[in-house]
Scaffold this motif. Structure first.
Motif, PDB file in Angstrom:
ATOM      1  N   ASP A 173       0.857  -1.186   0.000  1.00 53.09           N
ATOM      2  CA  ASP A 173       0.000   0.000   0.000  1.00 53.09           C
ATOM      3  C   ASP A 173       0.891   1.232   0.000  1.00 53.09           C
ATOM      4  N   GLN A 174       0.572   2.177  -0.880  1.00 49.00           N
ATOM      5  CA  GLN A 174       1.336   3.423  -0.961  1.00 49.00           C
ATOM      6  C   GLN A 174       0.458   4.549  -0.422  1.00 49.00           C
ATOM      7  N   ARG A 175       0.869   5.141   0.673  1.00 53.34           N
ATOM      8  CA  ARG A 175       0.106   6.219   1.296  1.00 53.34           C
ATOM      9  C   ARG A 175       0.877   7.527   1.145  1.00 53.34           C
ATOM     10  N   PHE A 176       0.229   8.511   0.547  1.00 54.41           N
ATOM     11  CA  PHE A 176       0.860   9.803   0.267  1.00 54.41           C
ATOM     12  C   PHE A 176       0.122  10.906   1.008  1.00 54.41           C
ATOM     13  N   ASN A 177       0.872  11.869   1.525  1.00 54.95           N
ATOM     14  CA  ASN A 177       0.300  13.027   2.209  1.00 54.95           C
ATOM     15  C   ASN A 177       1.003  14.304   1.740  1.00 54.95           C
ATOM     16  N   ASP A 178       0.295  15.437   1.885  1.00 52.29           N
ATOM     17  CA  ASP A 178       0.850  16.750   1.524  1.00 52.29           C
ATOM     18  C   ASP A 178       1.406  16.718   0.102  1.00 52.29           C
ATOM     19  N   ILE A 179       0.566  16.342  -0.837  1.00 55.55           N
ATOM     20  CA  ILE A 179       0.987  16.105  -2.214  1.00 55.55           C
ATOM     21  C   ILE A 179       0.982  17.405  -3.011  1.00 55.55           C
ATOM     22  N   LYS A 180       2.010  17.560  -3.821  1.00 56.19           N
ATOM     23  CA  LYS A 180       2.060  18.629  -4.818  1.00 56.19           C
ATOM     24  C   LYS A 180       2.151  17.957  -6.182  1.00 56.19           C
ATOM     25  N   LEU A 181       1.140  18.196  -7.014  1.00 50.65           N
ATOM     26  CA  LEU A 181       1.103  17.607  -8.349  1.00 50.65           C
ATOM     27  C   LEU A 181       1.457  18.689  -9.363  1.00 50.65           C
ATOM     28  N   HIS A 182       2.609  18.540  -9.989  1.00 49.61           N
ATOM     29  CA  HIS A 182       3.115  19.522 -10.945  1.00 49.61           C
ATOM     30  C   HIS A 182       2.864  19.046 -12.389  1.00 49.61           C
ATOM     31  N   GLY A 183       2.618  19.993 -13.277  1.00 50.20           N
ATOM     32  CA  GLY A 183       2.597  19.688 -14.705  1.00 50.20           C
ATOM     33  C   GLY A 183       1.242  19.488 -15.325  1.00 50.20           C
ATOM     34  N   MET A 218       5.136   3.397   3.219  1.00 50.93           N
ATOM     35  CA  MET A 218       4.814   2.117   2.604  1.00 50.93           C
ATOM     36  C   MET A 218       5.598   1.003   3.269  1.00 50.93           C
ATOM     37  N   ASN A 219       4.998  -0.184   3.184  1.00 50.75           N
ATOM     38  CA  ASN A 219       5.601  -1.366   3.781  1.00 50.75           C
ATOM     39  C   ASN A 219       5.067  -2.575   3.035  1.00 50.75           C
ATOM     40  N   PRO A 274      11.639  -6.945  -0.242  1.00 53.95           N
ATOM     41  CA  PRO A 274      10.971  -6.192   0.823  1.00 53.95           C
ATOM     42  C   PRO A 274      11.253  -4.699   0.675  1.00 53.95           C
ATOM     43  N   ILE A 275      10.243  -3.897   0.998  1.00 48.14           N
ATOM     44  CA  ILE A 275      10.424  -2.442   0.931  1.00 48.14           C
ATOM     45  C   ILE A 275       9.633  -1.817   2.069  1.00 48.14           C
ATOM     46  N   GLN A 276      10.261  -0.901   2.769  1.00 51.11           N
ATOM     47  CA  GLN A 276       9.551  -0.146   3.806  1.00 51.11           C
ATOM     48  C   GLN A 276      10.256   1.177   3.987  1.00 51.11           C
ATOM     49  N   GLY A 277       9.474   2.197   4.297  1.00 49.23           N
ATOM     50  CA  GLY A 277      10.069   3.503   4.507  1.00 49.23           C
ATOM     51  C   GLY A 277       9.018   4.566   4.725  1.00 49.23           C
ATOM     52  N   THR A 278       9.483   5.718   5.147  1.00 47.56           N
ATOM     53  CA  THR A 278       8.642   6.890   5.299  1.00 47.56           C
ATOM     54  C   THR A 278       9.518   8.109   5.067  1.00 47.56           C
ATOM     55  N   GLY A 279       9.021   9.063   4.298  1.00 49.42           N
ATOM     56  CA  GLY A 279       9.826  10.243   3.982  1.00 49.42           C
ATOM     57  C   GLY A 279       9.288  10.939   2.750  1.00 49.42           C
ATOM     58  N   PHE A 301      12.306   7.376  -3.869  1.00 52.19           N
ATOM     59  CA  PHE A 301      11.835   7.390  -2.487  1.00 52.19           C
ATOM     60  C   PHE A 301      13.022   7.605  -1.560  1.00 52.19           C
ATOM     61  N   ASP A 302      12.976   8.694  -0.786  1.00 50.00           N
ATOM     62  CA  ASP A 302      14.000   8.958   0.216  1.00 50.00           C
ATOM     63  C   ASP A 302      13.735   8.116   1.468  1.00 50.00           C
ATOM     64  N   ASN A 303      14.781   7.910   2.235  1.00 46.73           N
ATOM     65  CA  ASN A 303      14.676   7.337   3.588  1.00 46.73           C
ATOM     66  C   ASN A 303      14.064   5.941   3.606  1.00 46.73           C
ATOM     67  N   LEU A 304      14.327   5.139   2.591  1.00 47.07           N
ATOM     68  CA  LEU A 304      13.908   3.750   2.650  1.00 47.07           C
ATOM     69  C   LEU A 304      14.748   3.008   3.693  1.00 47.07           C
ATOM     70  N   PHE A 305      14.124   2.031   4.342  1.00 50.62           N
ATOM     71  CA  PHE A 305      14.828   1.213   5.336  1.00 50.62           C
ATOM     72  C   PHE A 305      15.524   2.088   6.388  1.00 50.62           C
ATOM     73  N   ASN A 306      14.753   3.074   6.881  1.00 51.25           N
ATOM     74  CA  ASN A 306      15.255   3.962   7.947  1.00 51.25           C
ATOM     75  C   ASN A 306      16.549   4.673   7.559  1.00 51.25           C
TER      76      ASN A 306
END
Length: 252
Positions: A88-98, A133-134, A141-146, A192-197
């Motif tokens: 699941d991909q959860r996005f917040n404070d989104i800026k959509l350009h273009g 996402m996790n 495996p993929i997990q992260g927040t940033g 994606f920044d800050n994957l795996f802490n």
């Protein structure tokens, strides 16, 4: 005038566009209006929609719509795919350009069935957001927040708008009751920044794998993005249609 004749998804979209509560408004004078007779609609609607989108880059004061460059979206969720993208991909404070750089290739209206169609292409559509996402992508495996950046290049979009006429204060308005899209980007770039802490080695490797397999990765979650963009476009269209009476939208 003949009136122009949701689905369950894991997505929550609320677009930040400043709109007055009053309903009666006029289109900006320089916006293109079209006749909805078949031949004239096909020649005119595409140009009218492209002109309106491009001029929303700086907003439309007459409609009290703020700038759409970037378009601000508080949150959305893209559910896990059924293939290689099990996350699941959860996005917040989104800026959509273009979005305002879109070129409309064709436009038409089926008056008998209350449906409008359009085809467009957007050279660069870039989503910047905070993400969480996790799960697994391509069995890894993929997990992260940033922070993240997802860029769609030369995206061909088919638009189908199912419409109805509604009355408010004895005035007739157009309402988009369903807006569906298909997205066909030439290329998708993921970062994606800050994957795996913040583990740089693992993060760089996952970003590399996603981009080397971008077609397969995006294809598995395409339907979630299409449903999300359909809701976004529906909301934007109804921001205008809910304030401008039908007789002021089109030529007689």
């Amino acid at each position: 005038m003949t009136s122009l004749r949701k689905f369950s998804i894991c997505v929550s979209v609320l677009i930040i566009v400043s709109v007055s509560a009053t309903i009666a408004a006029k289109l900006p004078q320089d916006w293109i209006k079209c006749s909805l007779t078949k031949n004239e609609a096909e020649d005119c609607l595409g140009n009218a929609v492209e002109y309106a989108i491009s001029h929303l880059k700086s907003g439309a004061p007459d409609l009290t719509i703020a700038s759409l460059e970037p378009l601000l979206i508080p949150s959305l969720t893209i559910g896990a795919g059924t293939g290689p993208v099990n996350v699941d991909q959860r996005f917040n404070d989104i800026k959509l350009h273009g979005l305002t750089g879109s070129k409309v290739l064709t436009g038409s209206a089926d008056l008998e069935n209350n449906v409008m169609f359009a085809q467009s292409i957007t050279p660069v559509l870039r989503l910047e957001a905070n993400y969480e996402m996790n799960g697994r992508i391509l069995l890894l495996p993929i997990q992260g927040t940033g922070l993240c950046n997802i860029t769609l290049i030369n995206t061909a979009i088919n638009h189908t708008l199912h419409t109805e006429m509604i009355q408010k204060k004895k005035k007739d308005f157009l309402n988009i009751k369903e807006y569906t899209v298909t997205l066909r980007p030439e290329k998708v770039i993921f970062h994606f920044d800050n994957l795996f802490n913040g583990d740089k080695r693992l993060g760089d490797e996952i970003n590399r794998v996603m981009n080397e397999n971008q077609e397969e990765v995006f294809a598995d979650v395409r339907s979630g993005y299409e449903r999300s963009f359909g809701l976004i476009f529906q909301d934007l269209a109804n921001r205008v249609f809910s304030r401008v009476v039908i007789k002021d939208l089109f030529l007689d």
